[in-house]
Design an enzyme around this catalytic site. Structure first.
Site, mmCIF file in Angstrom:
data_model
loop_
_atom_site.group_PDB
_atom_site.id
_atom_site.type_symbol
_atom_site.label_atom_id
_atom_site.label_comp_id
_atom_site.label_asym_id
_atom_site.label_seq_id
_atom_site.Cartn_x
_atom_site.Cartn_y
_atom_site.Cartn_z
ATOM 1 C CE LYS A 103 1.103 11.025 12.459
ATOM 2 N NZ LYS A 103 0.116 10.322 11.609
ATOM 3 C CG MET A 153 -7.138 3.216 16.723
ATOM 4 S SD MET A 153 -6.566 1.515 16.869
ATOM 5 C CE MET A 153 -6.583 1.003 15.168
ATOM 6 N N GLY A 154 -3.812 6.404 16.452
ATOM 7 C CA GLY A 154 -3.302 7.549 15.704
ATOM 8 C C GLY A 154 -1.805 7.535 15.455
ATOM 9 N NE ARG A 165 -4.932 -0.958 7.264
ATOM 10 C CZ ARG A 165 -4.124 -0.091 7.857
ATOM 11 N NH1 ARG A 165 -4.537 0.680 8.837
ATOM 12 N NH2 ARG A 165 -2.876 0.008 7.443
ATOM 13 C CE LYS A 201 -2.399 1.742 3.671
ATOM 14 N NZ LYS A 201 -3.549 1.986 4.565
ATOM 15 C CD GLN A 205 -8.805 6.559 9.121
ATOM 16 O OE1 GLN A 205 -9.261 5.416 9.015
ATOM 17 N NE2 GLN A 205 -8.361 7.229 8.083
ATOM 18 C CG ASP A 247 0.103 6.370 11.457
ATOM 19 O OD1 ASP A 247 0.586 7.483 11.768
ATOM 20 O OD2 ASP A 247 -0.779 6.242 10.589
HETATM 21 N N1 LIG Z 1 -3.119 2.737 13.035
HETATM 22 C C1 LIG Z 1 -3.528 2.738 11.785
HETATM 23 O O1 LIG Z 1 -3.593 1.696 11.144
HETATM 24 C C2 LIG Z 1 -3.996 4.012 11.160
HETATM 25 C C3 LIG Z 1 -4.786 3.995 10.005
HETATM 26 C C4 LIG Z 1 -5.268 5.190 9.486
HETATM 27 C C5 LIG Z 1 -4.932 6.389 10.084
HETATM 28 N N2 LIG Z 1 -4.102 6.365 11.179
HETATM 29 C C6 LIG Z 1 -3.710 7.615 11.829
HETATM 30 O O2 LIG Z 1 -4.842 8.075 12.572
HETATM 31 C C7 LIG Z 1 -4.762 9.486 12.688
HETATM 32 C C8 LIG Z 1 -6.082 10.115 12.271
HETATM 33 O O3 LIG Z 1 -6.337 9.792 10.918
HETATM 34 P P1 LIG Z 1 -7.579 10.511 10.155
HETATM 35 O O4 LIG Z 1 -7.585 9.966 8.780
HETATM 36 O O5 LIG Z 1 -8.822 10.426 10.970
HETATM 37 O O6 LIG Z 1 -7.036 12.026 10.164
HETATM 38 P P2 LIG Z 1 -7.860 13.362 9.974
HETATM 39 O O7 LIG Z 1 -6.846 14.400 9.650
HETATM 40 O O8 LIG Z 1 -9.015 13.159 9.051
HETATM 41 O O9 LIG Z 1 -8.487 13.661 11.448
HETATM 42 C C9 LIG Z 1 -7.699 13.905 12.569
HETATM 43 C C10 LIG Z 1 -8.549 14.581 13.639
HETATM 44 O O10 LIG Z 1 -7.781 14.693 14.835
HETATM 45 C C11 LIG Z 1 -8.029 15.985 15.403
HETATM 46 N N3 LIG Z 1 -6.878 16.323 16.231
HETATM 47 C C12 LIG Z 1 -5.595 16.522 15.829
HETATM 48 N N4 LIG Z 1 -4.811 16.756 16.887
HETATM 49 C C13 LIG Z 1 -5.612 16.724 17.984
HETATM 50 C C14 LIG Z 1 -5.381 16.909 19.366
HETATM 51 N N5 LIG Z 1 -4.176 17.161 19.829
HETATM 52 N N6 LIG Z 1 -6.441 16.812 20.208
HETATM 53 C C15 LIG Z 1 -7.676 16.564 19.751
HETATM 54 N N7 LIG Z 1 -7.962 16.386 18.435
HETATM 55 C C16 LIG Z 1 -6.930 16.457 17.571
HETATM 56 C C17 LIG Z 1 -8.224 16.893 14.185
HETATM 57 O O11 LIG Z 1 -8.929 18.070 14.538
HETATM 58 C C18 LIG Z 1 -9.003 15.983 13.250
HETATM 59 O O12 LIG Z 1 -10.391 16.101 13.436
HETATM 60 C C19 LIG Z 1 -3.543 9.908 11.833
HETATM 61 O O13 LIG Z 1 -2.418 10.042 12.669
HETATM 62 C C20 LIG Z 1 -3.363 8.741 10.893
HETATM 63 O O14 LIG Z 1 -2.054 8.659 10.400
HETATM 64 C C21 LIG Z 1 -3.644 5.220 11.725
#
Ligand SMILES: NC(=O)c1ccc[n+]([C@@H]2O[C@H](COP(=O)([O-])OP(=O)(O)OC[C@H]3O[C@@H](n4cnc5c(N)ncnc54)[C@H](O)[C@@H]3O)[C@@H](O)[C@H]2O)c1
Length: 320
Positions: free
Chosen positions: A226, A219-220, A110, A67, A138, A222
Site C-alpha cells: 500500500k 493513515m491508509g 483509535r 485484534k 475512517q 498498513d
Molecule cells: N493506520 C491504521 O491504524 C489504520 C486503521 C484503520 C484503517 N486503516 C486503513 O485506512 C484505509 C481506509 O480505511 P477505511 O476503513 O476508511 O476504508 P474504506 O474502504 O471504508 O474507504 C476507503 C476510501 O478511499 C477511497 N479511495 C480508494 N483509493 C483511492 C484513491 N486512489 N484516491 C482517492 N480515493 C481513494 C475509496 O473510494 C473509499 O471512499 C485502508 O487502507 C485501511 O486498511 C489504517
C-alpha cells in the site's frame, strides 16, 4: 469472560478518552514498557479481503490482547463497514481470555486518535486548512478528532468516489467553516494539514504538491504494497512513526526504505514527541509526516476502555 458489542461501544466510548489512552500507549512504547508483536496481515484472495492480527503486551495495566480483522471492500454495498475486527483481551496473570470486544467502531476511534495526536504535536499552530484523501469508513472520525486541535476554517475532501466525497463534506458543513470537495492535487496544494486514509496501492499525493510547513498524517498504508504519497515526499519530510518495524514493512515508509532513500534511523517515534524527549517539528517550514500503521496496543487500550464502561453500566454480557 465478557462480551462487548458494537452497540455498547458506540453508546459508551468517546473519542477523547481513546485519544488520551493512545497517547499513553505511544509513551509506553517509547519508554519500553509496552511492545507489539509482529503483525500478520495477508490478502486472502477471497472477497478481495485483507485479514490479519495485531497484538501486544504492556506492563502498564498490565494488558495483553489481540485484534483479528481487516478490510472487506465489498461490505459497503451490503450496508456494513468495510473494516471489520474483534479484540480478545487476556488475563495477564493466567492467560485466560477475559473479554471479547467488537472492534469496528473502536478501530475508527483509535485510528482517529493516532492522527489527532500527530496533529496536536506536529502541525503548525497557525494551520487553518485541513484536507483529507479518502471519504470512507475512517474519514468522519478522522476529521471529528482533528478539527478541535487547530482553528481550521476550510476543509478539502478528496475521494475517487465523488458521491462519497460530497457526503463527507456535507456532514461537516457549518456556518463557521467552508467545506469543499476537491481533486487530490487541489486538496494537497491548499492544505496545511493533510490526512490520507485510502487503501491505495500507488501514490496519489505527489511530492511537488505539498507546501513547506505542511503536516501529513498518512493513515491508509498498513499492508505490504500500500502507498498513498510519493516516496520522494517521505524522503523530504521529517518522519514520525508509531512503530519503526511496522512502518518499514507495512507502512507508508516501506517504499522509501526499500528504495534506500530512507533508513530506520531517519524515523522518529511519535511516543518520544508525546513524552517530550523529541522536539517534534522544529523548523516551521519543515514538512512533517506521521506514518501510522496502527499497533495492537492501541486496540487493546481502546478495548479496555470499552470493557470497563460496559461492565460499569451493567451492559457487558457475561459468557460462561
Ligand atoms: N493506520 C491504521 O491504524 C489504520 C486503521 C484503520 C484503517 N486503516 C486503513 O485506512 C484505509 C481506509 O480505511 P477505511 O476503513 O476508511 O476504508 P474504506 O474502504 O471504508 O474507504 C476507503 C476510501 O478511499 C477511497 N479511495 C480508494 N483509493 C483511492 C484513491 N486512489 N484516491 C482517492 N480515493 C481513494 C475509496 O473510494 C473509499 O471512499 C485502508 O487502507 C485501511 O486498511 C489504517
Amino acid at each position: 469472560m465478557y462480551y462487548v458489542s458494537e452497540d455498547m461501544v458506540i453508546d459508551l466510548v468517546d473519542q477523547s478518552s481513546v485519544t488520551e489512552a493512545v497517547a499513553a500507549v505511544y509513551v509506553a512504547m517509547a519508554s519500553g514498557s509496552g511492545w507489539n508483536f509482529p503483525v500478520v496481515r495477508e490478502r486472502l484472495g477471497y472477497a478481495d479481503a485483507i485479514f490479519g492480527f495485531k497484538s501486544g503486551f504492556t506492563a502498564d495495566g498490565p494488558r495483553l490482547g489481540v485484534k483479528a480483522g481487516g478490510l472487506w471492500p465489498g461490505n459497503r454495498a451490503l450496508g456494513i463497514a468495510n473494516h471489520q475486527s474483534t479484540i480478545l483481551l487476556f488475563d495477564c496473570e493466567t492467560g485466560s481470555p477475559s473479554a471479547l470486544v467488537r472492534g469496528t467502531h473502536l478501530t475508527a476511534l483509535r485510528t482517529a486518535a493516532a492522527s489527532a495526536i500527530s496533529i496536536r504535536h506536529l502541525a503548525r499552530a497557525d494551520a487553518r486548512t485541513i484536507g483529507i484523501l479518502g471519504a470512507g469508513g475512517q474519514s468522519a472520525f478522522q476529521l471529528q478528532a482533528a478539527l478541535p486541535l487547530r482553528n481550521f476554517q476550510t476543509i478539502y475532501v478528496a475521494d475517487q468516489d465523488a458521491a462519497l466525497a460530497e457526503a463527507l463534506a456535507e456532514r461537516f458543513r457549518s456556518e463557521s467553516r467552508t467545506v469543499r470537495v476537491a481533486g487530490a492535487e487541489e486538496m494537497a496544494r491548499r492544505s496545511d494539514v493533510i490526512i490520507t486514509v485510502t487503501p491505495s496501492y500507488k501514490p496519489v499525493i505527489e511530492a511537488a504538491w505539498v507546501r513547506p510547513g505542511t503536516h501529513l498524517a498518512c493513515m491508509g498504508a498498513d499492508t505490504r504494497g500500500k502507498q498513498e504519497v510519493e516516496t520522494e515526499l517521505v524522503a523530504r519530510a521529517n518522519v514520525f512513526v508509531d512503530d519503526v518495524a511496522q512502518a518499514c514493512t507495512i507502512g507508508e515508509c516501506q517504499h522509501a526504505v526499500a528504495a534506500g532513500i530512507v533508513s530506520e534511523t531517519d524515523l522518529h517515534l511519535i511516543g518520544n514527541v508525546v513524552r517530550g524527549d523529541h522536539p517534534g517539528r522544529g523548523n516551521p517550514e519543515a514538512i512533517t509526516l506521521f506514518d501510522s500503521t496502527g499497533v495492537g496496543l492501541q486496540d487493546i487500550a481502546a478495548a479496555n476502555i470499552a470493557l470497563e464502561l460496559a461492565r460499569a453500566s451493567g451492559r457487558a454480557v457475561h459468557l460462561d
